[in-house]
Design a protein around this motif. Structure first.
Motif, PDB file in Angstrom:
ATOM      1  N   LEU A   6      -0.090 -14.742  -2.261  1.00 38.49           N
ATOM      2  CA  LEU A   6       0.070 -13.624  -3.200  1.00 38.49           C
ATOM      3  C   LEU A   6       0.911 -12.510  -2.581  1.00 38.49           C
ATOM      4  N   ARG A   7       0.612 -12.188  -1.328  1.00 40.12           N
ATOM      5  CA  ARG A   7       1.384 -11.133  -0.640  1.00 40.12           C
ATOM      6  C   ARG A   7       2.829 -11.559  -0.425  1.00 40.12           C
ATOM      7  N   THR A  10       4.972 -11.540  -3.531  1.00 42.08           N
ATOM      8  CA  THR A  10       5.215 -10.187  -4.039  1.00 42.08           C
ATOM      9  C   THR A  10       6.537  -9.624  -3.528  1.00 42.08           C
ATOM     10  N   PRO A  14       7.853  -8.954  -9.012  1.00 47.97           N
ATOM     11  CA  PRO A  14       6.558  -8.911  -9.705  1.00 47.97           C
ATOM     12  C   PRO A  14       6.243 -10.226 -10.417  1.00 47.97           C
ATOM     13  N   GLU A  49      -7.308  -8.313  -2.000  1.00 48.99           N
ATOM     14  CA  GLU A  49      -6.359  -7.324  -2.514  1.00 48.99           C
ATOM     15  C   GLU A  49      -6.256  -7.306  -4.041  1.00 48.99           C
ATOM     16  N   ARG A  53      -4.970  -4.333  -7.290  1.00 46.63           N
ATOM     17  CA  ARG A  53      -4.016  -4.492  -8.398  1.00 46.63           C
ATOM     18  C   ARG A  53      -4.661  -4.059  -9.717  1.00 46.63           C
ATOM     19  N   VAL A  79       1.644  -3.036   0.023  1.00 41.33           N
ATOM     20  CA  VAL A  79       2.081  -3.924  -1.044  1.00 41.33           C
ATOM     21  C   VAL A  79       0.879  -4.309  -1.911  1.00 41.33           C
ATOM     22  N   PRO A  81      -0.461  -6.962  -4.673  1.00 38.25           N
ATOM     23  CA  PRO A  81      -0.085  -8.313  -5.095  1.00 38.25           C
ATOM     24  C   PRO A  81       0.516  -8.368  -6.497  1.00 38.25           C
ATOM     25  N   GLY A  82       1.734  -8.911  -6.580  1.00 43.60           N
ATOM     26  CA  GLY A  82       2.387  -9.148  -7.862  1.00 43.60           C
ATOM     27  C   GLY A  82       3.001  -7.944  -8.527  1.00 43.60           C
ATOM     28  N   LEU A  83       2.982  -6.783  -7.874  1.00 42.74           N
ATOM     29  CA  LEU A  83       3.554  -5.569  -8.465  1.00 42.74           C
ATOM     30  C   LEU A  83       4.640  -4.997  -7.556  1.00 42.74           C
ATOM     31  N   THR A  84       5.571  -4.261  -8.162  1.00 42.31           N
ATOM     32  CA  THR A  84       6.577  -3.563  -7.349  1.00 42.31           C
ATOM     33  C   THR A  84       6.033  -2.231  -6.849  1.00 42.31           C
ATOM     34  N   ARG A  86       4.011   0.422  -4.831  1.00 44.32           N
ATOM     35  CA  ARG A  86       3.508   0.484  -3.466  1.00 44.32           C
ATOM     36  C   ARG A  86       2.576   1.690  -3.377  1.00 44.32           C
TER      37      ARG A  86
END
Length: 195
Positions: A6-7, A10, A14, A49, A53, A79, A81-84, A86
Motif C-alpha cells: 500500500l505504501r 502510493t 492515488p 495506516e 486514510r 504518506v 496510503p492511496g492518497l496524494t 501528506r
C-alpha cells in the motif's frame, strides 16, 4: 506485506481502497471537548495506516503524525496510503512526548501508536501525556475481510481522558486484548509474539 505494498504503490499515485468504517461519530467528540486536543491512537497491527486514510477522507485530518524517521519523506511529510495528501509528521525521538503534549495542549489532533513495532510492548507513555494535556483519546484499527474490503473501527478509549494511572492501565489492557484478537484471527502463534 499488504502494508508495504500500500505504501509503495502510493508513490505511483492515488488509488482507491475499499473501506467501510464503523462508529465514526466518535470522531466528532462532545461539545465539552471543543478546543481540546485529540489523540488518535492504535498499535502496530496489519493495516496500521488504513485508519489514517479514513480519518482524512472523513474530514478529520490530523494536525500531527508521529512517525519512525524511516517513514518520513521530504523532511517532515507522512504518506497516507492511496492518497496524494501528506501529513505533517514529527520523528519519534527523545523529545517526542514533549512535542506531543504541546500539540495536544494547543488543541491539535495527533496520531501516534502506543507501541514502537509489531509484537512490541504496548506502553502507556503517550496516554499519560494525553491525560496531562486534557486531551481525548480515540482508538482505531482495521481488519481485512474475505471479500477484500477493509473495515475500520473507531472507538473512544474506555477512559478517553486518561484521568488516572488505573484508567491508563485499563486503556493499555484494552489495546493488548485488541492486539491479541487480531493476531489470533491471523493465526500468529503465541510463541512468536513478544510479550
Amino acid at each position: 506485506m499488504l502494508d508495504h505494498w500500500l505504501r509503495t504503490l502510493t508513490f505511483s499515485g492515488p488509488f482507491p481502497i475499499p473501506c467501510k468504517w464503523f462508529n465514526a461519530e466518535v470522531l466528532r467528540g462532545k461539545p465539552e471537548d471543543s478546543g481540546k486536543g485529540t489523540l488518535y491512537c492504535w498499535t502496530h497491527v496489519p493495516l496500521v495506516e488504513v485508519p489514517l486514510r479514513v480519518l482524512v477522507e472523513l474530514g478529520h485530518r490530523p494536525d500531527v503524525m508521529v512517525a519512525h524517521p524511516g517513514k518520513i519523506v521530504d523532511g517532515e511529510c507522512y504518506v497516507i496510503p492511496g492518497l496524494t495528501t501528506r501529513l505533517h509528521s514529527i520523528s519519534s525521538d527523545r523529545l517526542l512526548l514533549l512535542r506531543v503534549r504541546t500539540a495536544l495542549r494547543d488543541g491539535k489532533s495527533v496520531v501516534c501508536t502506543a507501541d514502537r513495532e509489531m509484537f512490541g510492548p504496548i506502553m502507556g507513555d503517550v496516554l499519560r501525556v494525553a491525560g496531562r494535556a486534557g486531551a481525548r483519546v480515540v482508538f482505531a484499527w482495521a481488519e481485512r475481510m474475505k471479500d477484500g474490503t477493509i473495515k475500520v473501527f473507531f472507538r473512544e478509549a474506555p477512559h478517553p481522558y486518561c484521568e488516572s494511572a488505573e484508567a491508563i492501565g485499563e486503556n493499555v489492557e484494552f489495546l493488548r486484548r485488541a492486539n491479541r484478537c487480531v493476531f489470533d484471527e491471523l493465526g500468529v502463534p503465541e510463541r512468536e509474539r513478544i510479550p
